[in-house]
Design a protein around this motif. Structure first.
Motif, PDB file in Angstrom:
ATOM      1  N   GLU A 130       0.816  -1.301  -0.052  1.00 15.77           N
ATOM      2  CA  GLU A 130       0.061   0.216  -0.208  1.00 15.77           C
ATOM      3  C   GLU A 130       0.830   1.329   0.190  1.00 15.77           C
ATOM      4  O   GLU A 130       0.455   2.110  -0.599  1.00 15.77           O
ATOM      5  N   GLN A 131       1.801   1.026   0.845  1.00 14.64           N
ATOM      6  CA  GLN A 131       2.989   2.429   0.831  1.00 14.64           C
ATOM      7  C   GLN A 131       3.531   2.844  -0.726  1.00 14.64           C
ATOM      8  O   GLN A 131       3.529   3.977  -0.977  1.00 14.64           O
ATOM      9  N   THR A 132       3.624   1.581  -1.354  1.00 15.67           N
ATOM     10  CA  THR A 132       4.162   1.730  -2.866  1.00 15.67           C
ATOM     11  C   THR A 132       3.036   2.722  -3.721  1.00 15.67           C
ATOM     12  O   THR A 132       3.484   3.484  -4.308  1.00 15.67           O
ATOM     13  N   ILE A 133       1.981   2.134  -3.606  1.00 21.15           N
ATOM     14  CA  ILE A 133       0.712   2.488  -4.078  1.00 21.15           C
ATOM     15  C   ILE A 133       0.633   4.273  -3.798  1.00 21.15           C
ATOM     16  O   ILE A 133       0.382   5.109  -4.664  1.00 21.15           O
ATOM     17  N   ASP A 134       0.641   4.514  -2.409  1.00 18.40           N
ATOM     18  CA  ASP A 134       0.673   5.965  -1.829  1.00 18.40           C
ATOM     19  C   ASP A 134       1.729   6.558  -2.462  1.00 18.40           C
ATOM     20  O   ASP A 134       1.378   7.882  -2.871  1.00 18.40           O
ATOM     21  N   ASP A 135       2.877   6.299  -2.540  1.00 17.46           N
ATOM     22  CA  ASP A 135       4.096   7.059  -3.232  1.00 17.46           C
ATOM     23  C   ASP A 135       3.800   7.409  -4.611  1.00 17.46           C
ATOM     24  O   ASP A 135       4.079   8.411  -5.057  1.00 17.46           O
ATOM     25  N   TRP A 136       3.233   6.170  -5.433  1.00 11.77           N
ATOM     26  CA  TRP A 136       2.988   6.582  -6.856  1.00 11.77           C
ATOM     27  C   TRP A 136       1.860   7.493  -6.958  1.00 11.77           C
ATOM     28  O   TRP A 136       1.978   8.509  -7.841  1.00 11.77           O
ATOM     29  N   VAL A 137       0.915   7.527  -6.209  1.00 14.40           N
ATOM     30  CA  VAL A 137      -0.387   8.425  -6.422  1.00 14.40           C
ATOM     31  C   VAL A 137       0.294   9.861  -5.993  1.00 14.40           C
ATOM     32  O   VAL A 137       0.013  10.823  -6.474  1.00 14.40           O
ATOM     33  N   GLU A 138       1.023   9.964  -4.870  1.00 12.64           N
ATOM     34  CA  GLU A 138       1.587  11.173  -4.611  1.00 12.64           C
ATOM     35  C   GLU A 138       2.507  11.913  -5.731  1.00 12.64           C
ATOM     36  O   GLU A 138       2.188  12.957  -5.893  1.00 12.64           O
ATOM     37  N   GLY A 139       3.273  11.041  -6.125  1.00 15.13           N
ATOM     38  CA  GLY A 139       4.016  11.613  -7.233  1.00 15.13           C
ATOM     39  C   GLY A 139       3.141  11.878  -8.477  1.00 15.13           C
ATOM     40  O   GLY A 139       3.364  13.030  -8.982  1.00 15.13           O
ATOM     41  N   ARG A 140       1.837  11.295  -8.761  1.00 13.23           N
ATOM     42  CA  ARG A 140       1.151  11.527  -9.944  1.00 13.23           C
ATOM     43  C   ARG A 140       0.390  13.078  -9.609  1.00 13.23           C
ATOM     44  O   ARG A 140       0.334  13.713 -10.593  1.00 13.23           O
ATOM     45  N   MET A 141       0.019  13.004  -8.287  1.00 15.86           N
ATOM     46  CA  MET A 141      -0.823  14.461  -7.834  1.00 15.86           C
ATOM     47  C   MET A 141       0.271  15.488  -7.909  1.00 15.86           C
ATOM     48  O   MET A 141      -0.105  16.655  -8.231  1.00 15.86           O
ATOM     49  N   ALA A 142       1.483  15.203  -7.654  1.00 14.04           N
ATOM     50  CA  ALA A 142       2.497  16.406  -7.621  1.00 14.04           C
ATOM     51  C   ALA A 142       2.556  16.795  -9.088  1.00 14.04           C
ATOM     52  O   ALA A 142       2.971  17.949  -9.342  1.00 14.04           O
ATOM     53  N   ARG A 143       2.612  15.958 -10.030  1.00 16.14           N
ATOM     54  CA  ARG A 143       2.762  16.392 -11.365  1.00 16.14           C
ATOM     55  C   ARG A 143       1.641  17.071 -11.823  1.00 16.14           C
ATOM     56  O   ARG A 143       1.801  17.883 -12.769  1.00 16.14           O
ATOM     57  N   THR A 144       0.399  16.800 -11.369  1.00 19.11           N
ATOM     58  CA  THR A 144      -0.917  17.620 -11.968  1.00 19.11           C
ATOM     59  C   THR A 144      -0.903  19.107 -11.617  1.00 19.11           C
ATOM     60  O   THR A 144      -1.417  19.834 -12.226  1.00 19.11           O
ATOM     61  N   ARG A 145       0.218  19.196 -10.833  1.00 17.12           N
ATOM     62  CA  ARG A 145       0.273  20.817 -10.422  1.00 17.12           C
ATOM     63  C   ARG A 145       0.806  21.505 -11.530  1.00 17.12           C
ATOM     64  O   ARG A 145       1.013  22.736 -11.190  1.00 17.12           O
ATOM     65  N   LEU A 146       1.486  20.903 -12.461  1.00 19.88           N
ATOM     66  CA  LEU A 146       1.770  21.537 -13.704  1.00 19.88           C
ATOM     67  C   LEU A 146       0.703  22.379 -14.179  1.00 19.88           C
ATOM     68  O   LEU A 146       0.885  23.362 -14.615  1.00 19.88           O
ATOM     69  N   LEU A 147      -0.549  22.094 -13.872  1.00 18.62           N
ATOM     70  CA  LEU A 147      -1.844  22.879 -14.418  1.00 18.62           C
ATOM     71  C   LEU A 147      -2.080  24.001 -13.425  1.00 18.62           C
ATOM     72  O   LEU A 147      -3.197  24.551 -13.824  1.00 18.62           O
ATOM     73  N   ASP A 148      -1.342  24.167 -12.219  1.00 18.18           N
ATOM     74  CA  ASP A 148      -1.741  25.419 -11.386  1.00 18.18           C
ATOM     75  C   ASP A 148      -1.480  26.739 -12.109  1.00 18.18           C
ATOM     76  O   ASP A 148      -2.304  27.728 -11.790  1.00 18.18           O
ATOM     77  N   HIS A 149      -0.856  26.666 -12.948  1.00 16.08           N
ATOM     78  CA  HIS A 149      -0.668  27.914 -13.742  1.00 16.08           C
ATOM     79  C   HIS A 149      -1.733  28.104 -14.548  1.00 16.08           C
ATOM     80  O   HIS A 149      -2.296  27.199 -15.125  1.00 16.08           O
ATOM     81  N   PRO A 150      -2.320  29.328 -14.977  1.00 14.45           N
ATOM     82  CA  PRO A 150      -3.647  29.727 -15.536  1.00 14.45           C
ATOM     83  C   PRO A 150      -3.584  29.343 -16.985  1.00 14.45           C
ATOM     84  O   PRO A 150      -4.773  29.114 -17.629  1.00 14.45           O
TER      85      PRO A 150
END
Length: 275
Positions: A130-150
């Motif tokens: 489960e920790q591995t899945i948590d890490d992967w999801v965290e990394g994926r969500m970190a990358r979505t912040r690329l869209l924070d710029h308007p």
């Protein structure tokens, strides 16, 4: 106008490698064109490496060391700079001005919700801790912040209808995922089109594609398969895939009709989850 001399080596690993490359090349008395000939690349490409606008590929680093007599410097530092929690292509995507992407079977990573990303990653690795899945999801969500710029990068996504109808993680997860897509499209943050089943056979039936354009560097394409992927900058291949993407957009629903379909499917998932 600032040029390669003004590149700050401390600003990024890419800038460090570029500054050192320029320093060593000039010390060896080689022009960019002369060094490019030794590596079977253009002088322009060498200039882009030195300016920090092009990533040093791992296969090219040993050739640089051999051509410049740098005793493994570029190979060692290229490997170090590529060690990241993010996939190799994300470093490029983060600098792109425009990203064009088609995904046939799932919602693109930059557009995923945490619950959807968890369901996808768990399906990829059903026995992972489960920790591995948590890490992967965290990394994926970190990358979505690329869209924070308007506005940057412009993301133009063509989603296959199959990706919207494939129940991934359950109907509640799909409802949330599609509401998220509708929100991004509704506020004009992402150019989004749906390739409907009614389009029939289409230009990208063999798989996903991603094209990335840059302000100061040639375009790149990223090919992805199960648990692997690679970047390519061959001009002929880039041109072919760009045309493929144009064919897809011509076959897809308009952005307005695509948004209407996404919202309708989201409501269907909501209703099925809470009849």
């Amino acid at each position: 106008m600032p040029g390669p001399k003004d590149l700050d080596p401390s600003s990024s690993p890419r800038a460090l490698l570029g500054a050192e490359l320029r320093h060593v090349r000039e010390r060896r008395g080689l022009s960019q064109e002369a060094l490019g000939l030794k590596l079977f690349v253009s002088g322009t490409f060498i200039g882009q490496l030195e300016a920090g606008t092009r990533r040093l590929r791992p296969d090219l680093a040993p050739m640089l060391d051999e051509a410049l007599g740098t005793d493994g410097f570029f190979e060692r530092n290229c490997q170090a700079s590529n060690k990241s929690r993010h996939p190799e292509h994300f470093a490029e995507a983060a600098e792109a001005t425009v990203i064009r992407q088609y995904t046939p079977m799932l919602i693109p990573g930059l557009l995923q919700t945490p619950a959807y990303a968890r369901a996808v990653n768990r399906a990829y690795a059903p026995t992972a801790p489960e920790q591995t899945i948590d890490d992967w999801v965290e990394g994926r969500m970190a990358r979505t912040r690329l869209l924070d710029h308007p506005t940057k990068p412009l993301l133009w996504a063509v989603l296959d209808e199959a990706a919207l109808r494939r129940v991934t993680g359950g109907r509640a997860v799909m409802a949330e995922a599609l509401h998220h897509l509708a929100g991004l499209a509704g506020r004009n943050r992402v150019m989004m089109q749906v390739l409907p089943f009614s389009a029939g056979a289409h230009a990208a039936m063999q798989g996903a594609l991603k094209l990335m354009d840059f302000e100061d560097a040639p375009p790149l394409i990223y090919f992805e398969a199960v648990r692997t992927g690679h970047l390519d900058d061959d001009p002929a291949t880039v041109a072919q895939l760009r045309l493929t993407f144009e064919y897809l957009t011509a076959s897809a629903l308009s952005p307005e009709k695509s948004l209407a379909l996404i919202e309708s499917l989201a409501q269907d998932y909501d209703h099925e989850e809470h009849p």
